[in-house]
Design a protein around this motif. Structure first.
Motif, PDB file in Angstrom:
ATOM      1  N   TRP A 220       0.831  -1.204   0.000  1.00 57.91           N
ATOM      2  CA  TRP A 220       0.000   0.000   0.000  1.00 57.91           C
ATOM      3  C   TRP A 220       0.866   1.254   0.000  1.00 57.91           C
ATOM      4  O   TRP A 220       0.525   2.248  -0.657  1.00 57.91           O
ATOM      5  CB  TRP A 220      -0.956  -0.010   1.194  1.00 57.91           C
ATOM      6  N   ALA A 221       1.973   1.221   0.731  1.00 58.30           N
ATOM      7  CA  ALA A 221       2.857   2.388   0.728  1.00 58.30           C
ATOM      8  C   ALA A 221       3.369   2.677  -0.681  1.00 58.30           C
ATOM      9  O   ALA A 221       3.427   3.833  -1.114  1.00 58.30           O
ATOM     10  CB  ALA A 221       4.026   2.162   1.685  1.00 58.30           C
ATOM     11  N   LYS A 222       3.724   1.609  -1.412  1.00 60.68           N
ATOM     12  CA  LYS A 222       4.220   1.780  -2.773  1.00 60.68           C
ATOM     13  C   LYS A 222       3.095   2.095  -3.760  1.00 60.68           C
ATOM     14  O   LYS A 222       3.352   2.470  -4.903  1.00 60.68           O
ATOM     15  CB  LYS A 222       4.988   0.532  -3.204  1.00 60.68           C
ATOM     16  N   SER A 223       1.844   1.936  -3.290  1.00 66.37           N
ATOM     17  CA  SER A 223       0.690   2.283  -4.122  1.00 66.37           C
ATOM     18  C   SER A 223       0.112   3.640  -3.744  1.00 66.37           C
ATOM     19  O   SER A 223      -0.949   4.031  -4.242  1.00 66.37           O
ATOM     20  CB  SER A 223      -0.390   1.203  -3.988  1.00 66.37           C
ATOM     21  N   GLY A 224       0.800   4.363  -2.862  1.00 66.68           N
ATOM     22  CA  GLY A 224       0.383   5.730  -2.539  1.00 66.68           C
ATOM     23  C   GLY A 224      -0.370   5.905  -1.239  1.00 66.68           C
ATOM     24  O   GLY A 224      -0.862   7.014  -0.968  1.00 66.68           O
ATOM     25  N   LEU A 225      -0.476   4.852  -0.413  1.00 66.39           N
ATOM     26  CA  LEU A 225      -1.174   4.955   0.864  1.00 66.39           C
ATOM     27  C   LEU A 225      -0.204   4.597   1.982  1.00 66.39           C
ATOM     28  O   LEU A 225       0.015   3.419   2.272  1.00 66.39           O
ATOM     29  CB  LEU A 225      -2.387   4.018   0.889  1.00 66.39           C
ATOM     30  N   PRO A 226       0.415   5.588   2.630  1.00 66.15           N
ATOM     31  CA  PRO A 226       1.409   5.319   3.670  1.00 66.15           C
ATOM     32  C   PRO A 226       0.812   4.583   4.866  1.00 66.15           C
ATOM     33  O   PRO A 226      -0.403   4.574   5.083  1.00 66.15           O
ATOM     34  CB  PRO A 226       1.900   6.720   4.060  1.00 66.15           C
ATOM     35  N   TYR A 227       1.692   4.023   5.654  1.00 68.33           N
ATOM     36  CA  TYR A 227       1.330   3.150   6.776  1.00 68.33           C
ATOM     37  C   TYR A 227       0.320   3.799   7.737  1.00 68.33           C
ATOM     38  O   TYR A 227      -0.732   3.226   8.049  1.00 68.33           O
ATOM     39  CB  TYR A 227       2.620   2.793   7.516  1.00 68.33           C
ATOM     40  N   THR A 228       0.617   5.009   8.220  1.00 67.48           N
ATOM     41  CA  THR A 228      -0.269   5.668   9.186  1.00 67.48           C
ATOM     42  C   THR A 228      -1.637   5.942   8.583  1.00 67.48           C
ATOM     43  O   THR A 228      -2.672   5.730   9.240  1.00 67.48           O
ATOM     44  CB  THR A 228       0.372   6.976   9.698  1.00 67.48           C
ATOM     45  N   GLU A 229      -1.679   6.380   7.332  1.00 68.28           N
ATOM     46  CA  GLU A 229      -2.950   6.628   6.665  1.00 68.28           C
ATOM     47  C   GLU A 229      -3.719   5.328   6.420  1.00 68.28           C
ATOM     48  O   GLU A 229      -4.953   5.297   6.458  1.00 68.28           O
ATOM     49  CB  GLU A 229      -2.725   7.358   5.342  1.00 68.28           C
ATOM     50  N   LEU A 230      -2.994   4.224   6.180  1.00 74.42           N
ATOM     51  CA  LEU A 230      -3.632   2.922   6.011  1.00 74.42           C
ATOM     52  C   LEU A 230      -4.335   2.493   7.300  1.00 74.42           C
ATOM     53  O   LEU A 230      -5.480   2.037   7.281  1.00 74.42           O
ATOM     54  CB  LEU A 230      -2.578   1.893   5.608  1.00 74.42           C
ATOM     55  N   ILE A 231      -3.647   2.643   8.435  1.00 76.08           N
ATOM     56  CA  ILE A 231      -4.263   2.312   9.721  1.00 76.08           C
ATOM     57  C   ILE A 231      -5.493   3.182   9.951  1.00 76.08           C
ATOM     58  O   ILE A 231      -6.547   2.703  10.397  1.00 76.08           O
ATOM     59  CB  ILE A 231      -3.237   2.492  10.854  1.00 76.08           C
ATOM     60  N   ASP A 232      -5.378   4.468   9.637  1.00 77.30           N
ATOM     61  CA  ASP A 232      -6.498   5.397   9.791  1.00 77.30           C
ATOM     62  C   ASP A 232      -7.697   4.954   8.948  1.00 77.30           C
ATOM     63  O   ASP A 232      -8.849   4.975   9.409  1.00 77.30           O
ATOM     64  CB  ASP A 232      -6.047   6.801   9.385  1.00 77.30           C
ATOM     65  N   GLU A 233      -7.436   4.533   7.722  1.00 71.88           N
ATOM     66  CA  GLU A 233      -8.525   4.099   6.844  1.00 71.88           C
ATOM     67  C   GLU A 233      -9.202   2.837   7.385  1.00 71.88           C
ATOM     68  O   GLU A 233     -10.430   2.714   7.355  1.00 71.88           O
ATOM     69  CB  GLU A 233      -7.991   3.860   5.436  1.00 71.88           C
ATOM     70  N   LEU A 234      -8.413   1.904   7.894  1.00 71.12           N
ATOM     71  CA  LEU A 234      -8.985   0.676   8.442  1.00 71.12           C
ATOM     72  C   LEU A 234      -9.871   0.959   9.649  1.00 71.12           C
ATOM     73  O   LEU A 234     -10.963   0.385   9.793  1.00 71.12           O
ATOM     74  CB  LEU A 234      -7.863  -0.289   8.825  1.00 71.12           C
ATOM     75  N   ILE A 235      -9.432   1.855  10.515  1.00 68.37           N
ATOM     76  CA  ILE A 235     -10.251   2.213  11.679  1.00 68.37           C
ATOM     77  C   ILE A 235     -11.514   2.940  11.240  1.00 68.37           C
ATOM     78  O   ILE A 235     -12.616   2.684  11.750  1.00 68.37           O
ATOM     79  CB  ILE A 235      -9.429   3.065  12.659  1.00 68.37           C
ATOM     80  N   SER A 236     -11.381   3.832  10.269  1.00 70.35           N
ATOM     81  CA  SER A 236     -12.543   4.565   9.760  1.00 70.35           C
ATOM     82  C   SER A 236     -13.574   3.615   9.159  1.00 70.35           C
ATOM     83  O   SER A 236     -14.786   3.780   9.365  1.00 70.35           O
ATOM     84  CB  SER A 236     -12.107   5.593   8.712  1.00 70.35           C
ATOM     85  N   LEU A 237     -13.114   2.616   8.409  1.00 67.28           N
ATOM     86  CA  LEU A 237     -14.035   1.638   7.832  1.00 67.28           C
ATOM     87  C   LEU A 237     -14.772   0.867   8.927  1.00 67.28           C
ATOM     88  O   LEU A 237     -15.969   0.605   8.820  1.00 67.28           O
ATOM     89  CB  LEU A 237     -13.263   0.662   6.946  1.00 67.28           C
TER      90      LEU A 237
END
Length: 385
Positions: free
Chosen positions: A359-376
């Motif tokens: 995901w980081a290499k696809s444009g979604l950094p680690y912290t933002e990925l965690i944020d998205e998972l919690i938001s979902l």
């Protein structure tokens, strides 16, 4: 009950803040206990504590829940020892009554004390008793929102036998395999060996319900099969024997779509084990030896194959009823076939894990990925959905 402040240095107090309260749950009873701790170290290091009030809850190997340190260093993989959640004098339980969901601490000789409400649980457990639908069922019964797959998707994603059955029904191509149940092995081991030995070598003998390469043996000769099966049975009485497939290992990270959107897929990644020390992508290569394997993302694939493997990853995610996140693994064969290997509904979040790297290499950094998972997780309703 009066809400008491949590121990200093563990989590931040809540007064005056509207931050969602996230219980990060890790450890567990499975053989992947240490891997879960390392995953938690990565998440605790990266999660945005200005946005979330983080409550770290460790599950000891005996199943006890307790409040633990939020310091990622406590749970990181160190050369001398594997991290482990210790047994505590105080246990923590999730309480749900009168529409509220809170953590309550219990210790011998003391009155129960509230650790305050919880808005969402982030379960970072790998293997049985955590990743297989058992924990998810408990959270459903408590009417608690949580990150990741639900009961059915977790159970199917944990069982390599039924996973393949579901994939085949969805039109995905799976490789040749045999299943050896506990009853079959105890009643007629030779018949089991004959069925497994009829597959094309090399074979991979695996516990049906384990991950992180635990209990897996690469077998090149029929004489090695009995010992490999017994090694797998140390982790699970049900064993899957898979024929080795010649092909490149291609992986895709999947993230649940928002609302009615389709699942989102990362650029595909390719794992290449470096020469020397590792014949295949085993436990050491995944979690200990950061120099053992290379990740190429995006993988060097023809454009049509890239599009197809991403589409098939989304199909696999939907086939098991996925939610939140999954990593889907394929073999890309020399004749252009894409054979699905497995889906992992709680992939690792260690610093060298594939899922966050893709995901980081696809444009979604680690912290933002965690944020998205919690938001979902916060956005989805509890109960049947």
């Amino acid at each position: 009950m009066t809400v008491e402040p949590l121990p200093a240095g563990t989590v931040e107090d809540r007064p005056g803040t509207e931050r969602p309260r996230v219980a990060v749950l890790f450890g567990g009873r499975s053989s992947e206990h240490a891997v879960s701790c390392v995953t938690a170290a990565g998440v605790l290091q990266a999660i945005d504590t200005s946005k979330y009030d983080v409550v770290p809850i460790g599950i000891a190997k005996n199943g006890q829940w307790s409040l633990v340190s939020a310091d990622p260093a406590e749970w990181s993989l160190r050369a001398a020892t594997l991290p482990e959640v210790p047994v505590s004098e105080e246990s923590v339980v999730l309480s749900s009554q009168d529409g509220s969901r809170e953590l309550v601490a219990h210790a011998a000789g003391s009155l129960p004390r509230s650790l305050g409400p919880i808005d969402v649980v982030m379960p970072l457990l790998h293997g049985p008793f955590g990743e297989d639908g058992t924990l998810q069922g408990m959270l459903e019964m408590a009417d608690m929102r949580y990150v990741g797959a639900g009961v059915l998707a977790s159970a199917v994603g944990m069982d390599k036998h039924y996973m393949k059955v579901v994939f085949e029904s969805a039109g995905l191509m799976v490789g040749p395999y045999e299943v050896i149940t506990d009853r079959q092995w105890l009643r007629d081991p030779q018949s089991c060996l004959d069925r497994a030995g009829a597959l094309e070598f090399p074979l991979f003998v695996k516990p049906a319900r384990a991950g992180s390469s635990m209990g897996i043996t690469r077998v090149t000769d029929a004489a090695e099969l009995p010992a490999a099966i017994e090694a797998a049975r140390l982790h699970d009485p049900k064993v899957v024997v898979e024929a080795g497939i010649i092909g490149r290992e291609i992986e895709v990270a999947v993230l649940q779509g928002r609302g009615t959107e389709d699942p989102r897929t990362s650029q595909p990644g390719e794992v290449a084990v470096r020469d020397g020390g590792h014949e295949w992508y085993d436990f050491e290569a995944k979690y200990v030896d950061g120099a053992a394997a290379d990740l190429s993302c995006p993988a060097d694939l023809p454009a049509d194959i890239t599009a197809r493997v991403r589409r098939l990853a989304g199909t696999a995610f939907d086939a098991v009823g996925g939610e939140g996140l999954s990593r889907v693994d394929f073999f890309y064969t020399p004749d252009g076939e894409l054979i699905i290997n497995e889906i992992n509904t709680m992939p690792g979040f260690t610093p060298i894990s594939m899922y966050p790297q893709m995901w980081a290499k696809s444009g979604l950094p680690y912290t933002e990925l965690i944020d998205e998972l919690i938001s979902l997780a916060l956005a989805r309703k509890t109960g049947l959905r």
